[in-house]
Design an enzyme around this catalytic site. Structure first.
Site, PDB file in Angstrom:
ATOM      1  N   PRO A 107       0.834  -1.200   0.000  1.00 61.50           N
ATOM      2  CA  PRO A 107       0.000   0.000   0.000  1.00 61.50           C
ATOM      3  C   PRO A 107       0.876   1.260   0.000  1.00 61.50           C
ATOM      4  CG  PRO A 107      -0.482  -1.416   1.904  1.00 61.50           C
ATOM      5  CD  PRO A 107       0.650  -2.044   1.185  1.00 61.50           C
ATOM      6  N   VAL A 108       0.465   2.233  -0.807  1.00 62.81           N
ATOM      7  CA  VAL A 108       1.237   3.480  -0.919  1.00 62.81           C
ATOM      8  C   VAL A 108       1.102   4.290   0.374  1.00 62.81           C
ATOM      9  CG1 VAL A 108       1.378   5.661  -2.214  1.00 62.81           C
ATOM     10  CG2 VAL A 108       0.962   3.510  -3.407  1.00 62.81           C
ATOM     11  N   LEU A 112       5.263   1.108   4.763  1.00 59.42           N
ATOM     12  CA  LEU A 112       5.843  -0.188   4.374  1.00 59.42           C
ATOM     13  C   LEU A 112       6.889  -0.041   3.255  1.00 59.42           C
ATOM     14  CD1 LEU A 112       2.751  -2.594   4.462  1.00 59.42           C
ATOM     15  CD2 LEU A 112       4.542  -2.359   6.157  1.00 59.42           C
ATOM     16  N   GLY A 113       7.255   1.183   2.958  1.00 58.30           N
ATOM     17  CA  GLY A 113       8.370   1.392   2.018  1.00 58.30           C
ATOM     18  C   GLY A 113       8.003   1.203   0.552  1.00 58.30           C
ATOM     19  N   SER A 114       6.764   1.554   0.170  1.00 56.41           N
ATOM     20  CA  SER A 114       6.355   1.298  -1.218  1.00 56.41           C
ATOM     21  C   SER A 114       7.226   2.055  -2.211  1.00 56.41           C
ATOM     22  CB  SER A 114       4.878   1.649  -1.423  1.00 56.41           C
ATOM     23  OG  SER A 114       4.684   3.029  -1.284  1.00 56.41           O
ATOM     24  N   ALA A 116      10.391   3.109  -1.954  1.00 52.75           N
ATOM     25  CA  ALA A 116      11.737   2.520  -2.057  1.00 52.75           C
ATOM     26  C   ALA A 116      11.680   1.170  -2.759  1.00 52.75           C
ATOM     27  CB  ALA A 116      12.355   2.375  -0.661  1.00 52.75           C
ATOM     28  N   ALA A 117      10.612   0.402  -2.509  1.00 49.84           N
ATOM     29  CA  ALA A 117      10.515  -0.925  -3.144  1.00 49.84           C
ATOM     30  C   ALA A 117      10.321  -0.788  -4.653  1.00 49.84           C
ATOM     31  CB  ALA A 117       9.365  -1.721  -2.525  1.00 49.84           C
ATOM     32  N   ASP A 158      15.082   2.993   4.569  1.00 48.02           N
ATOM     33  CA  ASP A 158      14.114   2.262   3.738  1.00 48.02           C
ATOM     34  C   ASP A 158      14.809   1.604   2.548  1.00 48.02           C
ATOM     35  OD1 ASP A 158      12.343   3.398   5.485  1.00 48.02           O
ATOM     36  OD2 ASP A 158      10.948   4.114   3.975  1.00 48.02           O
TER      37      ASP A 158
HETATM   38  C1  MEV Z   1      10.449   6.251   7.349  1.00 56.83           C
HETATM   39  O1  MEV Z   1      10.221   4.906   6.972  1.00 56.83           O
HETATM   40  C2  MEV Z   1      11.394   6.312   8.509  1.00 56.83           C
HETATM   41  C3  MEV Z   1      11.718   7.716   9.026  1.00 56.83           C
HETATM   42  O2  MEV Z   1      12.635   7.549  10.111  1.00 56.83           O
HETATM   43  C4  MEV Z   1      12.316   8.588   7.975  1.00 56.83           C
HETATM   44  C5  MEV Z   1      13.699   8.139   7.554  1.00 56.83           C
HETATM   45  O3  MEV Z   1      14.395   7.434   8.273  1.00 56.83           O
HETATM   46  O4  MEV Z   1      14.099   8.540   6.452  1.00 56.83           O
HETATM   47  C6  MEV Z   1      10.472   8.403   9.580  1.00 56.83           C
END
Ligand code: MEV
Length: 319
Positions: A107-108, A112-114, A116-117, A158
């Protein structure tokens, strides 16, 4: 044709403080993933039509960009930027016409890192279609450049956990450390259904820090100690101590103003249903939370989270 996939991720401990040099723990979530497919457009008729062009297709967006634009101008479009950065790394100044197709079950804007994935999957598929194989470090570095477009001042956690697809103990600017899990443990991940505005929450924590560095450095230090204790607990199999550490980390995230009524409701619901600890995960103010559970309680905690308003739950084992 080349295809690549990348998992989602969750941050177990240390989000936000990780932007300020404290450590954080993150793990890949293999139940969700982004897939990219890169096709060189060799068909003559299509080749003429798309000559000098890249077509990116995703279920919800359709982007058609002339390649000259991608290569000559720095672009704020994350997909265009990631594609152009692969060409630059590979020293390709006249790329062939390409079609890139992206699908994702992550999910965007959910923590959950959409983003970066998708970047990691596109980088690997594109490099493979062009006859190259990149190291995890190269992939992570390229995805990091695009994370800056998504998040402003990302720590890099991420792209690192997703590119390596391993549990990481991450400290900004330091070589990646993989941590080991002595005893598997189970988590329920629950989605508030609300978008996590990571750029905004990271920006707001920065404003707090700029206004009172002394106070917030002390808060980040407390988070850093929690992360170190959690790493020791995971590596020695002392899973029981992870629950209170999660609760303490969530309280510090509340202090940083990055929780939300919905996240707090889910955290309380998980605890009331017997979770050993719970916290928001990722940028916060929406997105996902995680709850540590005994394996036999996973289903009932997931049901309680749904009853408390979670849009979706994932039960995952960290091992
Ligand atoms: C985002 O998944 C995590 C944060 O710590 C931002 C980051 O580390 O870039 C909120």
């Amino acid at each position: 044709m080349a295809t690549a996939s990348a998992p989602g991720k969750i941050i177990l401990f240390g989000e936000h403080a990780v932007v300020y040099g404290r450590p954080a723990l993150a793990v890949p979530v293999l139940q969700v993933h982004a897939v990219a497919r890169a096709d060189l457009v060799t068909d003559k008729r299509i080749g003429e039509k798309w000559a000098d062009a890249i077509l990116v297709e995703a279920p919800d967006i359709q982007l058609f960009s002339p390649l000259s634009h991608l290569l000559r101008e720095p672009t704020p479009d994350p997909l265009a930027s990631v594609i152009s950065s692969v060409f630059q790394l590979l020293g390709i100044s006249h790329p062939p016409a390409l079609k890139i197709t992206i699908t994702s079950t992550i999910p965007v804007a959910s923590g959950l890192g959409s983003g970066a994935a998708v970047s990691v999957a596109v980088i690997r598929a594109l490099a493979a279609a062009l006859g190259h194989s990149l190291s995890d470090e190269q992939v992570s570095q390229l995805a990091y450049e695009t994370e800056k477009l998504h998040h402003g001042t990302p720590s890099g956690i991420d792209n690192t956990v997703i590119a390596y697809a391993k549990p990481v103990y991450f400290v900004r600017g330091q070589p990646i450390q993989i941590f080991s899990v002595a005893r598997p443990f189970r988590l329920v991940i629950a989605d508030t259904g609300q978008a996590a505005p990571t750029k905004e929450s990271v920006g707001d924590v920065r404003k707090l820090w700029e206004a009172d560095q002394h106070r917030w450095e002390a808060v980040f230090d407390k988070v850093g100690k929690i992360v170190v204790a959690a790493k020791e607990a995971v590596e020695s199999g002392e899973i029981a101590s992870l629950g209170p550490l999660m609760d303490a980390n969530h309280a510090l995230l509340q202090e940083m103003t990055v929780s939300s009524p919905e996240l707090d409701r889910l955290v309380l619901a998980a605890k009331a249903a017997g979770a050993n600890g719970a916290k928001l995960s990722g940028g916060g103010r929406g997105g996902n939370m995680i709850a540590l559970v005994q394996p036999e309680k996973a289903e009932s905690v997931a049901s309680a989270l749904k009853a408390a308003g979670a849009r979706n739950t994932i039960i995952t084992t960290i091992e």
